[in-house]
Design an enzyme around this catalytic site. Structure first.
Site, PDB file in Angstrom:
ATOM      1  N   THR A  63       6.320   4.900   9.150  1.00 31.34           N
ATOM      2  CA  THR A  63       4.727   5.373   8.567  1.00 31.34           C
ATOM      3  C   THR A  63       3.868   5.106  10.279  1.00 31.34           C
ATOM      4  O   THR A  63       4.594   3.721  10.493  1.00 31.34           O
ATOM      5  CB  THR A  63       4.439   4.945   7.699  1.00 31.34           C
ATOM      6  OG1 THR A  63       4.669   3.640   6.828  1.00 31.34           O
ATOM      7  CG2 THR A  63       5.059   6.054   6.623  1.00 31.34           C
ATOM      8  N   THR A 121       0.416   2.541  11.072  1.00 32.42           N
ATOM      9  CA  THR A 121       0.192   2.183  10.671  1.00 32.42           C
ATOM     10  C   THR A 121       1.566   0.804  10.593  1.00 32.42           C
ATOM     11  O   THR A 121       2.043  -0.474  11.609  1.00 32.42           O
ATOM     12  CB  THR A 121      -0.509   1.927   9.800  1.00 32.42           C
ATOM     13  OG1 THR A 121      -1.534   2.568   9.875  1.00 32.42           O
ATOM     14  CG2 THR A 121      -0.923   0.175   9.951  1.00 32.42           C
ATOM     15  N   CYS A 122       2.436   0.655   9.801  1.00 33.69           N
ATOM     16  CA  CYS A 122       3.708   0.365   9.716  1.00 33.69           C
ATOM     17  C   CYS A 122       4.360  -0.005  11.009  1.00 33.69           C
ATOM     18  O   CYS A 122       5.411  -1.089  11.323  1.00 33.69           O
ATOM     19  CB  CYS A 122       4.645   0.586   8.368  1.00 33.69           C
ATOM     20  SG  CYS A 122       3.516   0.928   7.569  1.00 33.69           S
ATOM     21  N   SER A 123       4.915   1.174  11.511  1.00 33.71           N
ATOM     22  CA  SER A 123       6.162   1.153  12.688  1.00 33.71           C
ATOM     23  C   SER A 123       4.648   0.962  13.932  1.00 33.71           C
ATOM     24  O   SER A 123       5.377   0.299  14.719  1.00 33.71           O
ATOM     25  CB  SER A 123       5.640   2.682  13.302  1.00 33.71           C
ATOM     26  OG  SER A 123       7.065   3.248  12.531  1.00 33.71           O
ATOM     27  N   LEU A 150       5.706  -4.116  11.616  1.00 36.01           N
ATOM     28  CA  LEU A 150       6.331  -4.243  11.762  1.00 36.01           C
ATOM     29  C   LEU A 150       6.312  -4.843  13.379  1.00 36.01           C
ATOM     30  O   LEU A 150       6.751  -6.032  13.594  1.00 36.01           O
ATOM     31  CB  LEU A 150       7.383  -3.866  11.793  1.00 36.01           C
ATOM     32  CG  LEU A 150       9.019  -3.727  11.876  1.00 36.01           C
ATOM     33  CD1 LEU A 150       9.434  -5.397  11.765  1.00 36.01           C
ATOM     34  CD2 LEU A 150       9.875  -2.799  11.650  1.00 36.01           C
TER      35      LEU A 150
END
Ligand code: BEZ
Length: 160
Positions: free
Chosen positions: A46, A48-50, A54
């Site tokens: 997703t 922001t996560c990518s 992370l």
């Protein structure tokens, strides 16, 4: 009820991808006797996560481990195949343990679920980061709503 600083991480079986396929792993195996930074997010791949969450831990993994952290773990309510593929795409190598809480068992046991049913995501995890020593939470930074202010790698590095 949401887990608090001073609480013990519940012993729950989750999974991780290995060269031989998905493998069950318990939180006791991960946390007992270790200093662990675990960050969690609403979903692999997703935005922001990518793009930020992370990757920040990939960039700062050496500095975090230099502070005495044994394991950096990334948790999401996804299956082990997805978490394995995301880890490969993000070049986490063996620096970050990619954890799949596919049934949200650990997330719900810690009271950190996020209902994204309206967005067709189902039950996911809030975005947060915690530090635990020998299974006991020493720091817990949970984001407000969809924010990304307190669970990033730089902030956690500053707490260690
Ligand atoms: C994100 O940007 O990381 C995100 C977006 C929608 C749902 C979950 C996560």
């Amino acid at each position: 009820m949401t887990i608090q600083v001073g609480d013990r991480i519940p012993n729950i079986s989750i999974s991780t991808m290995t060269a031989d396929g998905p493998k069950d792993i318990t939180t006791d195996e991960i946390f007992s006797g270790n200093t662990v930074v675990m960050f969690a997010l609403p979903g692999a791949f997703t935005p922001t996560c990518s793009a930020a969450h992370l990757p920040g831990y990939v960039v700062h993994h050496d500095a975090i481990k230099a502070k005495g952290v044994d394991t950096i773990a990334c948790l999401s309510v996804n299956d082990a195949f997805v978490m394995g593929a995301w880890g490969e795409a993000q070049n986490v190598e063996d620096h970050i343990l990619m954890l799949a809480d596919g049934s949200a068992s650990l997330t719900q046991a810690m009271g950190l679920e996020l209902d994204l049913t309206g967005a067709n995501f189902g039950v996911r995890s809030q975005r947060y980061a915690l530090v635990a020593q020998d299974g006991v939470v020493t720091h817990l930074n949970v984001e407000a709503g969809t924010g990304f202010e307190v669970s990033d790698a730089e902030t956690i590095l500053g707490l260690l």
